[in-house]
Design an enzyme around this catalytic site. Structure first.
Site, PDB file in Angstrom:
ATOM      1  N   CYS A  90      11.508  19.563  44.539  1.00  0.00           N
ATOM      2  CA  CYS A  90      11.690  18.657  43.411  1.00  0.00           C
ATOM      3  C   CYS A  90      11.336  19.286  42.056  1.00  0.00           C
ATOM      4  O   CYS A  90      12.062  20.130  41.576  1.00  0.00           O
ATOM      5  CB  CYS A  90      10.915  17.368  43.667  1.00  0.00           C
ATOM      6  SG  CYS A  90      11.627  15.966  42.759  1.00  0.00           S
ATOM      7  N   LYS A  94       4.568  22.897  47.657  1.00  0.00           N
ATOM      8  CA  LYS A  94       5.066  22.703  46.281  1.00  0.00           C
ATOM      9  C   LYS A  94       4.105  23.322  45.265  1.00  0.00           C
ATOM     10  O   LYS A  94       2.918  22.965  45.216  1.00  0.00           O
ATOM     11  CB  LYS A  94       5.232  21.204  46.029  1.00  0.00           C
ATOM     12  CG  LYS A  94       5.906  20.840  44.711  1.00  0.00           C
ATOM     13  CD  LYS A  94       6.114  19.317  44.647  1.00  0.00           C
ATOM     14  CE  LYS A  94       6.900  18.876  43.434  1.00  0.00           C
ATOM     15  NZ  LYS A  94       7.140  17.412  43.444  1.00  0.00           N
ATOM     16  N   GLU A 114      12.209  15.279  49.823  1.00  0.00           N
ATOM     17  CA  GLU A 114      10.755  15.493  49.718  1.00  0.00           C
ATOM     18  C   GLU A 114      10.040  14.316  50.409  1.00  0.00           C
ATOM     19  O   GLU A 114      10.512  13.172  50.349  1.00  0.00           O
ATOM     20  CB  GLU A 114      10.420  15.507  48.215  1.00  0.00           C
ATOM     21  CG  GLU A 114       8.975  15.662  47.839  1.00  0.00           C
ATOM     22  CD  GLU A 114       8.795  15.620  46.298  1.00  0.00           C
ATOM     23  OE1 GLU A 114       9.754  15.287  45.570  1.00  0.00           O
ATOM     24  OE2 GLU A 114       7.684  15.925  45.846  1.00  0.00           O
TER      25      GLU A 114
HETATM   26  C1  ACM Z   1       9.065  15.038  41.737  1.00  0.00           C
HETATM   27  O1  ACM Z   1       8.696  16.206  41.630  1.00  0.00           O
HETATM   28  N1  ACM Z   1       8.964  14.374  42.863  1.00  0.00           N
HETATM   29  C2  ACM Z   1       9.636  14.339  40.570  1.00  0.00           C
END
Ligand code: ACM
Length: 274
Positions: A142, A109, A38
């Site tokens: 993530c 995301k 990420e």
């Molecule tokens: C995250 O979502 N970077 C912990």
């Protein structure tokens, strides 16, 4: 199919330097699909929007996406990488699927973690699966891991492999992903970073341990916690298409959506649905 990840330590705020390092490393690799962490090029622990804004890139004119597309074309592979996306005034914590013909898709995301909520807009593009080299690829980023709906939807869309760029700081994800893979019969490649970002507003230590998990929930490979590793392994993505647990049980066909309507109701607070 040769799949893998590059676990490394991006230098905070040094997009050009990080890009150069990644391009050089990937230029040495023979593979079909590589997953990077990420926010691979900017670093992660930004104080506020203003700090990351000048570093974020619009994929339509992004030196980072262009440089990765050039490597993909030269090496004939696909990359999934996290990056900071800019669209006008909005910022997204995004993942790009890039191949020999350039950018294929951008995922934003959906479930933002902690201070990310002060910086990024939550993702607003539906989950999608894309076919590369005859294999179906889904992306999540993530903290999306803790919402089983995300990997379930990707599995329902036919994903064989979930590509999972990460900057993990809690200790739960790597184990939980074994279950995400088993319950959906999919492969997952979690590409995490390592190192610590020490900032005036606090320190974050990233947990490394990037991994590749099979559709039976077996850990095929897990990296060390605080080491750079580039790992490629051969997998058979067709294994993900067998959704049978027993002769009489199929993970997808046995679902009972008629009993799951609670899942689709908006709730203001969790667990208080009386
Ligand atoms: C995250 O979502 N970077 C912990």
């Amino acid at each position: 199919m040769r799949v893998g990840f590059y676990q490394f330590r991006p230098i905070f705020g040094r997009v050009h330097l990080n890009r150069k390092k990644v391009v050089k490393k990937l230029s040495t690799v023979e593979a079909d699909l590589l997953v990077l962490p990420e926010l691979s090029f900017t670093g992660y622990h930004f104080q506020d929007r203003a700090e990351i804004f000048p570093l974020a890139e619009d994929p339509a004119g992004s030196p980072t996406i262009d440089a990765l597309a050039e490597v993909c074309s030269r090496k004939d592979f696909f990359i999934v990488t996290g990056f900071a996306e800019k669209q006008g005034e909005h910022l997204y914590n995004s993942a790009a699927l890039i191949g020999p013909n350039g950018l294929t898709h951008v995922y934003r995301k959906i479930q933002l973690f902690f201070r990310e909520k002060d910086i990024f807009q939550p993702g607003n593009i539906s989950l999608q699966v894309h076919e590369i080299k005859g294999v179906r690829i889904g992306m999540m980023i993530c903290f999306d891991w803790i919402f089983p709906e995300i990997s379930r939807i990707l599995a329902l869309q036919g994903a064989d492999i979930i590509c999972h760029p990460s900057n993990l700081v809690l200790s739960y994800c790597q184990s939980a992903m074994l279950t995400r893979c088993l319950e959906n019969s999919v492969f997952a490649i979690t590409a995490n970073r390592f190192g610590t970002e020490s900032r005036p507003h606090g320190n974050l230590r990233f947990t490394g341990k990037s991994q590749i998990v099979s559709p039976k929930g077996a850990l095929l490979y897990r990296a060390r916690s605080q080491r750079q590793e580039l790992v490629i392994m051969e997998i058979d993505p067709a294994q993900a298409r067998n959704k049978k647990m027993t002769e009489k049980n199929d993970l997808i066909a046995d679902r009972r959506p008629d009993m799951y309507s609670e899942l689709c109701k908006a709730q203001k607070t969790s667990g208080q649905n009386i």
